[in-house]
Design a protein around this motif. Structure first.
Motif, PDB file in Angstrom:
ATOM      1  N   ALA A   1       0.833  -1.208   0.000  1.00  0.00           N
ATOM      2  CA  ALA A   1       0.000   0.000   0.000  1.00  0.00           C
ATOM      3  C   ALA A   1       0.866   1.257   0.000  1.00  0.00           C
ATOM      4  O   ALA A   1       0.565   2.230  -0.703  1.00  0.00           O
ATOM      5  N   ALA A   2       1.946   1.228   0.771  1.00  0.00           N
ATOM      6  CA  ALA A   2       2.862   2.377   0.800  1.00  0.00           C
ATOM      7  C   ALA A   2       3.491   2.599  -0.570  1.00  0.00           C
ATOM      8  O   ALA A   2       3.591   3.736  -1.047  1.00  0.00           O
ATOM      9  N   ALA A   3       3.900   1.521  -1.226  1.00  0.00           N
ATOM     10  CA  ALA A   3       4.510   1.640  -2.552  1.00  0.00           C
ATOM     11  C   ALA A   3       3.510   2.198  -3.570  1.00  0.00           C
ATOM     12  O   ALA A   3       3.881   2.995  -4.439  1.00  0.00           O
ATOM     13  N   LEU A   4       2.261   1.801  -3.450  1.00  0.00           N
ATOM     14  CA  LEU A   4       1.243   2.296  -4.383  1.00  0.00           C
ATOM     15  C   LEU A   4       0.931   3.776  -4.193  1.00  0.00           C
ATOM     16  O   LEU A   4       0.509   4.448  -5.127  1.00  0.00           O
ATOM     17  N   THR A   5       1.139   4.286  -2.986  1.00  0.00           N
ATOM     18  CA  THR A   5       0.696   5.656  -2.667  1.00  0.00           C
ATOM     19  C   THR A   5       1.832   6.599  -2.290  1.00  0.00           C
ATOM     20  O   THR A   5       1.578   7.743  -1.906  1.00  0.00           O
ATOM     21  N   MET A   6       3.077   6.170  -2.422  1.00  0.00           N
ATOM     22  CA  MET A   6       4.222   6.959  -1.966  1.00  0.00           C
ATOM     23  C   MET A   6       4.300   8.339  -2.614  1.00  0.00           C
ATOM     24  O   MET A   6       4.803   9.279  -2.018  1.00  0.00           O
ATOM     25  N   ASN A   7       3.805   8.469  -3.827  1.00  0.00           N
ATOM     26  CA  ASN A   7       3.920   9.730  -4.571  1.00  0.00           C
ATOM     27  C   ASN A   7       2.565  10.401  -4.802  1.00  0.00           C
ATOM     28  O   ASN A   7       2.443  11.241  -5.690  1.00  0.00           O
ATOM     29  N   ILE A   8       1.583  10.065  -4.017  1.00  0.00           N
ATOM     30  CA  ILE A   8       0.219  10.526  -4.257  1.00  0.00           C
ATOM     31  C   ILE A   8       0.097  12.053  -4.300  1.00  0.00           C
ATOM     32  O   ILE A   8      -0.734  12.593  -5.013  1.00  0.00           O
TER      33      ILE A   8
ATOM     34  N   LEU B   1      -2.645  11.126   2.817  1.00  0.00           N
ATOM     35  CA  LEU B   1      -3.195   9.802   3.120  1.00  0.00           C
ATOM     36  C   LEU B   1      -3.912   9.802   4.463  1.00  0.00           C
ATOM     37  O   LEU B   1      -4.996   9.216   4.591  1.00  0.00           O
ATOM     38  N   GLN B   2      -3.333  10.466   5.456  1.00  0.00           N
ATOM     39  CA  GLN B   2      -4.019  10.576   6.751  1.00  0.00           C
ATOM     40  C   GLN B   2      -5.365  11.269   6.595  1.00  0.00           C
ATOM     41  O   GLN B   2      -6.357  10.839   7.171  1.00  0.00           O
ATOM     42  N   SER B   3      -5.399  12.337   5.815  1.00  0.00           N
ATOM     43  CA  SER B   3      -6.651  13.076   5.628  1.00  0.00           C
ATOM     44  C   SER B   3      -7.694  12.250   4.875  1.00  0.00           C
ATOM     45  O   SER B   3      -8.890  12.500   4.997  1.00  0.00           O
ATOM     46  N   LEU B   4      -7.236  11.255   4.119  1.00  0.00           N
ATOM     47  CA  LEU B   4      -8.148  10.380   3.379  1.00  0.00           C
ATOM     48  C   LEU B   4      -8.572   9.162   4.194  1.00  0.00           C
ATOM     49  O   LEU B   4      -9.294   8.308   3.705  1.00  0.00           O
ATOM     50  N   GLY B   5      -8.090   9.076   5.440  1.00  0.00           N
ATOM     51  CA  GLY B   5      -8.533   8.007   6.327  1.00  0.00           C
ATOM     52  C   GLY B   5      -7.555   6.872   6.529  1.00  0.00           C
ATOM     53  O   GLY B   5      -7.888   5.883   7.184  1.00  0.00           O
TER      54      GLY B   5
END
Length: 194
Positions: A71-78, A113-117
């Motif tokens: 999950a971290a790898a998928l969202t590291m550059n969000i 990511l924190q703000s998205l839950g």
């Protein structure tokens, strides 16, 4: 786009990547090398997550954190998707503003990511630390050898390798074996050798 349920959508994608790697690791790895990259901002996180999932299969300690690391790898550059898209088309050197945005993206992605839950501490830590290096010269926290989490180390390693083998406008892609050689040369200096 509706991103209210982003964490659950990311977990579904993690499940697919885990299943693909478990069913046929060679085919999952071949997908990184042989399938045309398409849009970098889409392909790179999937390739990074696949690489992280494959590496995690080698260690029981990492397997316990595998889904969070994927999950971290998928969202590291969000937080910098638009900038990444721009950089893929850019042939000139980075501007100062672009450098600053790149430097700040781990913290911004963490906060987004924190703000998205997202409340998984391993997932969040992997995102926050994915540009840290064991020599303390990474960004943005300047962490050193014993301070970087397992998730941060694994996402960083996967990110470095898959970025090297991807074609981008400002540099050619490296052959997989040459990229692996470069990664091995960074062991003990920028990348944890354990």
């Amino acid at each position: 786009t509706d991103i209210d349920d982003l964490p659950s959508r990311i977990i579904l994608l993690c499940d697919l990547i885990e299943r693909a790697c478990d069913q046929d690791a060679d085919a999952a790895l071949a997908g990184i090398f042989l399938i045309p990259n398409g849009r970098y901002v889409v392909a790179h996180p999937i390739h990074t997550a696949t690489m992280a999932a494959l590496i995690a299969r080698r260690s029981p300690q990492i397997m316990a954190q595998r889904r969070s690391v994927i999950a971290a790898a998928l969202t590291m550059n969000i937080s910098m998707l638009a900038l990444q898209e721009q950089l893929c088309l850019q042939n000139e050197p980075l501007t100062d503003d672009q450098r600053q945005a790149i430097h700040e993206h781990p913290e911004k992605s963490y906060a987004m990511l924190q703000s998205l839950g997202v409340d998984d501490p391993i997932w969040l830590q992997g995102v926050l630390e994915h540009h840290e290096t064991i020599d303390g010269k990474g960004y943005h926290l300047g962490l050193r050898y014993g301070e970087i989490s397992l998730a941060g180390k694994l996402v960083a390693l996967s990110d470095i390798y898959t970025a090297m083998i991807a074609e981008r406008g400002y540099r050619p892609q490296a052959l997989p074996n040459m990229a692996m050689r470069e990664v091995f040369l960074l062991r003990g200096e920028k990348i944890d050798s354990s």
